[in-house]
Design an enzyme around this catalytic site. Structure first.
Site, PDB file in Angstrom:
ATOM      1  N   GLY A 126      31.971  39.129  82.283  1.00  0.00           N
ATOM      2  CA  GLY A 126      30.673  39.602  82.755  1.00  0.00           C
ATOM      3  C   GLY A 126      30.375  39.187  84.187  1.00  0.00           C
ATOM      4  O   GLY A 126      29.212  39.175  84.599  1.00  0.00           O
ATOM      5  N   SER A 130      35.944  43.858  87.752  1.00  0.00           N
ATOM      6  CA  SER A 130      36.300  45.264  88.049  1.00  0.00           C
ATOM      7  C   SER A 130      35.710  45.708  89.373  1.00  0.00           C
ATOM      8  O   SER A 130      36.395  46.314  90.198  1.00  0.00           O
ATOM      9  CB  SER A 130      35.770  46.225  86.983  1.00  0.00           C
ATOM     10  OG  SER A 130      35.849  45.676  85.737  1.00  0.00           O
ATOM     11  N   ASP A 174      26.919  46.320  90.314  1.00  0.00           N
ATOM     12  CA  ASP A 174      28.052  45.417  90.543  1.00  0.00           C
ATOM     13  C   ASP A 174      28.762  45.740  91.851  1.00  0.00           C
ATOM     14  O   ASP A 174      29.113  44.855  92.621  1.00  0.00           O
ATOM     15  CB  ASP A 174      29.048  45.518  89.380  1.00  0.00           C
ATOM     16  CG  ASP A 174      28.384  45.267  88.044  1.00  0.00           C
ATOM     17  OD1 ASP A 174      27.244  44.767  88.034  1.00  0.00           O
ATOM     18  OD2 ASP A 174      29.002  45.571  87.010  1.00  0.00           O
TER      19      ASP A 174
HETATM   20  C1  GLA Z   1      27.402  46.049  83.770  1.00  0.00           C
HETATM   21  C2  GLA Z   1      27.318  47.325  84.595  1.00  0.00           C
HETATM   22  C3  GLA Z   1      26.114  47.296  85.551  1.00  0.00           C
HETATM   23  C4  GLA Z   1      24.829  46.915  84.806  1.00  0.00           C
HETATM   24  C5  GLA Z   1      25.042  45.689  83.922  1.00  0.00           C
HETATM   25  C6  GLA Z   1      23.851  45.407  83.059  1.00  0.00           C
HETATM   26  O1  GLA Z   1      27.686  44.960  84.606  1.00  0.00           O
HETATM   27  O2  GLA Z   1      28.499  47.518  85.343  1.00  0.00           O
HETATM   28  O3  GLA Z   1      26.002  48.539  86.198  1.00  0.00           O
HETATM   29  O4  GLA Z   1      24.352  48.000  84.071  1.00  0.00           O
HETATM   30  O5  GLA Z   1      26.177  45.822  83.083  1.00  0.00           O
HETATM   31  O6  GLA Z   1      22.745  45.061  83.836  1.00  0.00           O
END
Ligand code: GLA
Length: 392
Positions: A126, A130, A174
């Site tokens: 998390g 990527s 991200d």
């Molecule tokens: C992942 C996705 C983001 C966002 C988060 C949740 O990281 O890539 O775009 O939606 O989950 O906030």
């Protein structure tokens, strides 16, 4: 220190390709402080880039092929730039080829390359390994091709790699923070229109501490896409019930949602309630950070976690345990899951005076509660993607 890591990349590149790299690019992972599952609803997010990054050393090739070595995985893969197909045997290569595919669609100069990929963003935790890979690859192709996209365009390109090439309905957060982060700052982003603002992390008395549950869930992608669909369902229901035009949950208030409540599934209602309240919390968190009101920020983070657990249903027993234990520790002002959820990391706001003890207390208690090995990841806020080395 910087010199040694560049030197190390040179050595590894020579060993892999018997040649010198011409360019080295880097891009960081991220941790989101607050504003979760809001980006694809055109809402607000407040992430920071972390001091863990993906690095790619490369030189151009004339034959229109990408030849890549994933040094940390001890793997090698090749792709033809004319075909740009996915490779089930090397999923990591899909990110590189996906970026190339989007550049080709934009008719931007694209050359073949030898690439050596390495880094220290933990995978599947998390922290956006990527996006770091996509933004490092894009930065590299920009340097080799002699062009540069602006920040929002670059982030959107990375998002399209996920949406189109990989089939994940993810938002823009991200990639945006991996490209646009700044050392010492979080970044407030309005995911509609991409207005953004750096928010200094002054934290004279507090610090952010990342805790990894050690759990990475395979289900994340399908559950994620399910949440995106539930949000769309909520938008439809609210629009029908209120007659208010709007395309995303960003366009509606809690009053609109209440009006539509009897005409929608409970799940859709709850998902929408999370998104609408999370947007408000994220605006409030920006303000709290700007005013140095850290206790308030901590409360907002904890409220965000409750909403993600109860309304959005994206936590898991291990995340719930690690945040619950953290909140009871001395000096912890707030704790929440971060990222997509279902596993991965929590982010904690901790008084500096207690930060040293925090992990030492959290990890054994977490192990007792779950049987899992957690991990503390220490990181300040880092700069976004860039070129580390380029030969003349
Ligand atoms: C992942 C996705 C983001 C966002 C988060 C949740 O990281 O890539 O775009 O939606 O989950 O906030």
């Amino acid at each position: 220190m910087c010199k040694t890591y560049v030197q190390d990349l040179f050595d590894r590149f020579r060993a892999a390709f018997d040649a010198e790299p011409r360019v080295i690019a880097r891009a960081p992972g991220r941790v989101n402080l607050i504003g979760e599952h809001t980006d694809y609803n055109h809402g607000f997010v407040l992430p920071m880039a972390i001091e863990r990054e993906t690095r790619i050393a490369a030189r151009g090739r004339e034959d229109g092929r990408l030849v890549a070595v994933a040094a940390d995985l001890d793997a090698r893969a090749e792709a033809d730039l004319d075909q740009r197909a996915r490779d089930p045997k090397a999923p990591w290569m899909d990110y590189l080829v996906g970026v190339a595919d989007e550049l080709a669609r934009l008719d931007l100069p694209l050359t073949g390359a030898d690439l050596l990929v390495t880094g220290d963003v933990p995978i599947g935790c998390g922290l956006s390994s990527s996006a770091a890979l996509e933004m490092a690859a894009l930065t590299l192709f920009e340097a080799l091709g002699g062009f540069q996209l602006d920040g929002a365009e670059a982030a959107r390109l990375g998002q399209r790699v996920e949406n189109r090439f990989l089939g994940l309905s993810t938002g823009i957060m991200d990639q945006f923070i991996s490209r646009m982060g700044r050392a010492g700052h979080a970044l407030f982003l309005d995911c509609r229109g991409f207005d953004h603002e750096l928010v200094p992390i002054t934290g004279e008395t507090t610090t952010f501490v990342i805790a990894n549950t050690g759990i990475s869930r395979g289900l994340t992608a399908s559950k994620y896409n399910e949440r995106v669909a539930e949000c769309r369902e909520a938008v439809e229901a609210i629009r029908r019930a209120t007659g208010k035009p709007g395309t995303h949950l960003r366009d509606f208030t809690l009053d609109h949602l209440e009006t539509a409540a009897k005409d929608m599934r409970l799940e859709a209602f709850r998902r929408a309630r999370h998104v609408i309240t999370e947007n408000a919390r994220t605006l409030a968190a920006r303000e709290a950070m700007q005013r140095g009101e850290m206790a308030r920020l901590g409360e907002l983070m904890t409220a965000s976690d409750a909403s993600l657990r109860e309304d959005y249903a994206v936590t898991c027993p291990e995340l719930d345990a690690i945040t619950r234990i953290a909140r009871d520790l001395p000096g912890c002002l707030g704790a929440r899951m971060t990222g997509a959820g279902f596993g991965g990391c929590s982010i904690n706001l901790v008084e500096k005076a207690h930060a040293g003890d925090f992990g030492a207390r959290l990890l054994p208690a977490y192990r007792d509660a779950t049987g899992c090995e957690g991990e503390i990841i220490v990181s300040g806020a880092a700069d976004g993607a860039g070129i580390v080395f380029r030969s003349e």
